[in-house]
Design a protein around this motif. Structure first.
Motif, PDB file in Angstrom:
ATOM      1  N   VAL A 259      30.432  38.856  34.816  1.00 60.08           N
ATOM      2  CA  VAL A 259      30.141  39.439  36.125  1.00 60.08           C
ATOM      3  C   VAL A 259      30.899  40.759  36.267  1.00 60.08           C
ATOM      4  O   VAL A 259      32.125  40.760  36.357  1.00 60.08           O
ATOM      5  N   PRO A 260      30.206  41.899  36.278  1.00 62.48           N
ATOM      6  CA  PRO A 260      30.880  43.188  36.497  1.00 62.48           C
ATOM      7  C   PRO A 260      31.100  43.433  37.996  1.00 62.48           C
ATOM      8  O   PRO A 260      30.348  42.938  38.831  1.00 62.48           O
ATOM      9  N   PHE A 261      32.146  44.211  38.293  1.00 64.01           N
ATOM     10  CA  PHE A 261      32.348  44.622  39.676  1.00 64.01           C
ATOM     11  C   PHE A 261      32.900  46.038  39.735  1.00 64.01           C
ATOM     12  O   PHE A 261      33.528  46.511  38.796  1.00 64.01           O
ATOM     13  N   VAL A 262      32.626  46.702  40.853  1.00 66.17           N
ATOM     14  CA  VAL A 262      33.031  48.101  41.017  1.00 66.17           C
ATOM     15  C   VAL A 262      33.755  48.253  42.353  1.00 66.17           C
ATOM     16  O   VAL A 262      33.169  47.990  43.409  1.00 66.17           O
TER      17      VAL A 262
ATOM     18  N   VAL B 272      26.833  48.193  30.098  1.00 60.11           N
ATOM     19  CA  VAL B 272      27.259  47.648  31.385  1.00 60.11           C
ATOM     20  C   VAL B 272      28.342  48.533  31.991  1.00 60.11           C
ATOM     21  O   VAL B 272      28.314  48.859  33.186  1.00 60.11           O
ATOM     22  N   VAL B 273      29.308  48.923  31.161  1.00 60.07           N
ATOM     23  CA  VAL B 273      30.394  49.791  31.618  1.00 60.07           C
ATOM     24  C   VAL B 273      29.834  51.122  32.121  1.00 60.07           C
ATOM     25  O   VAL B 273      30.260  51.640  33.162  1.00 60.07           O
TER      26      VAL B 273
ATOM     27  N   VAL C 146      38.524  35.168  35.151  1.00 58.83           N
ATOM     28  CA  VAL C 146      39.501  35.932  34.360  1.00 58.83           C
ATOM     29  C   VAL C 146      39.105  37.399  34.380  1.00 58.83           C
ATOM     30  O   VAL C 146      38.008  37.762  33.938  1.00 58.83           O
ATOM     31  N   TRP C 147      39.990  38.246  34.909  1.00 60.50           N
ATOM     32  CA  TRP C 147      39.753  39.695  34.968  1.00 60.50           C
ATOM     33  C   TRP C 147      39.910  40.287  33.579  1.00 60.50           C
ATOM     34  O   TRP C 147      40.876  39.973  32.870  1.00 60.50           O
ATOM     35  N   TYR C 148      38.989  41.155  33.185  1.00 58.33           N
ATOM     36  CA  TYR C 148      39.009  41.707  31.831  1.00 58.33           C
ATOM     37  C   TYR C 148      38.445  43.120  31.845  1.00 58.33           C
ATOM     38  O   TYR C 148      37.410  43.380  32.470  1.00 58.33           O
TER      39      TYR C 148
ATOM     40  N   ILE D 242      34.355  41.607  34.757  1.00 58.52           N
ATOM     41  CA  ILE D 242      34.471  42.905  34.097  1.00 58.52           C
ATOM     42  C   ILE D 242      34.889  43.962  35.123  1.00 58.52           C
ATOM     43  O   ILE D 242      34.123  44.355  35.992  1.00 58.52           O
ATOM     44  N   GLY D 243      36.136  44.405  34.990  1.00 55.80           N
ATOM     45  CA  GLY D 243      36.669  45.444  35.859  1.00 55.80           C
ATOM     46  C   GLY D 243      37.061  46.650  35.036  1.00 55.80           C
ATOM     47  O   GLY D 243      38.082  46.639  34.354  1.00 55.80           O
TER      48      GLY D 243
END
Length: 306
Positions: free
Chosen positions: A237-240, A276-277, A195-197, A129-130
């Motif tokens: 998996v979220p990332f920042v 999450v966002v 997979v980036w989403y 999750i980007g």
């Protein structure tokens, strides 16, 4: 996988010369020392705020809707900082596409990547999750330097930009998928790929349900997360990717995986995903893409928020 664009002689037609010039200028600028790029990017941002009046109003309105308790002075300060990030985002695109791995590594730190390794050790795919930070391109490059995955994108209408951006993104991806290719994403996730989403924008009424987002009770939110997670059983998996202040570089922050997201229906998943966002955004709120019309889609009969 999506058929990626290739160079052809038609791209040398005079109508594309301005685009080639722009790409060449971007390449040239990002060869400068990073502290100089940093100051130049912030200068571009200040100019953009003066020129992009409509986008300024959209950013102000989004912040007003999401944070109604925020004082007007705070909101104006946030918008000013946000447009500094807009200017940096332009140059960071060139950095992400054109910098060498060695130069990238010099200016980046990564934390939490053990979460990615833990999921991979279980043989599961990762729905990465980007959200739409203005550092988005840098985030994809930094992540791909540690673990190449499958990029998801919208092909650009300009074939020269499409070629260059795809070339740049393929430096840190195994392949690219059109954002509409849900079947391709599901196949990749089932095969254990990353997979980036990005589930945080308003993608229109056909692909959305309404769910709370910050203080907005009915925000159009993609139903794609529900479909992808339910059909692939991938971990989320979220990332920042966060820009450090004072030209000190970047940090890639991986957040804890979610192995069992709520999948009762699209609305439940969207509401959970929006939380999450929100958590991701609050790690660098001034670097988020507030100038997007996030709330343009409304329930039938409900007036526009803009």
């Amino acid at each position: 996988m999506t058929l990626l664009p290739k160079f052809s002689a038609s791209l040398l037609h005079p109508r594309f010369w301005p685009t080639w010039f722009g790409m060449g200028l971007l390449w040239l600028v990002v060869q400068l020392p990073y502290p100089v790029i940093y100051r130049l990017g912030y200068g571009i941002g200040h100019l953009a705020k003066r020129v992009m009046k409509r986008r300024v109003k959209i950013a102000e309105r989004n912040l007003e809707l999401c944070f109604p308790q925020m004082r007007a002075e705070e909101r104006q300060h946030m918008v000013a900082k946000n447009f500094e990030s807009v200017g940096m985002g332009v140059l960071e695109t060139g950095m992400a596409w054109f910098w060498s791995d060695r130069r990238m590594a010099r200016w980046m730190d990564v934390s939490g990547f053990e979460y990615v390794r833990d999921v991979q050790a279980q043989g599961r795919g990762i729905l990465l999750i980007g959200v739409h930070f203005l550092t988005l391109e840098m985030g994809a490059r930094m992540f791909g330097m540690n673990e190449p995955g499958i990029g998801v994108y919208r092909p650009n209408d300009n074939p020269v930009i499409d070629l260059v951006q795809t070339w740049g993104r393929m430096r840190s991806n195994k392949s690219m998928l059109d954002r509409k290719d849900l079947k391709g994403m599901i196949r990749a996730l089932k095969a254990g790929e990353v997979v980036w989403y990005a589930p945080d924008h308003d993608y229109g009424p056909r692909a959305s349900v309404f769910a709370p987002f910050f203080a907005v009770e009915q925000a159009a939110s993609t139903s794609g997360t529900w479909m992808l997670a339910r059909m692939s059983q991938a971990a989320i998996v979220p990332f920042v990717p966060r820009r450090k202040p004072d030209a000190k570089g970047y940090e890639l922050i991986m957040l804890e995986p979610e192995y069992s997201p709520p999948l009762d229906d699209a609305e439940t998943t969207a509401a959970w995903m929006n939380k999450v966002v929100e958590r991701c955004i609050m790690l660098a709120p001034e670097q988020y893409m507030w100038l997007h019309r996030r709330f343009k889609t409304r329930p039938e009969g409900v007036p526009s928020r803009y």
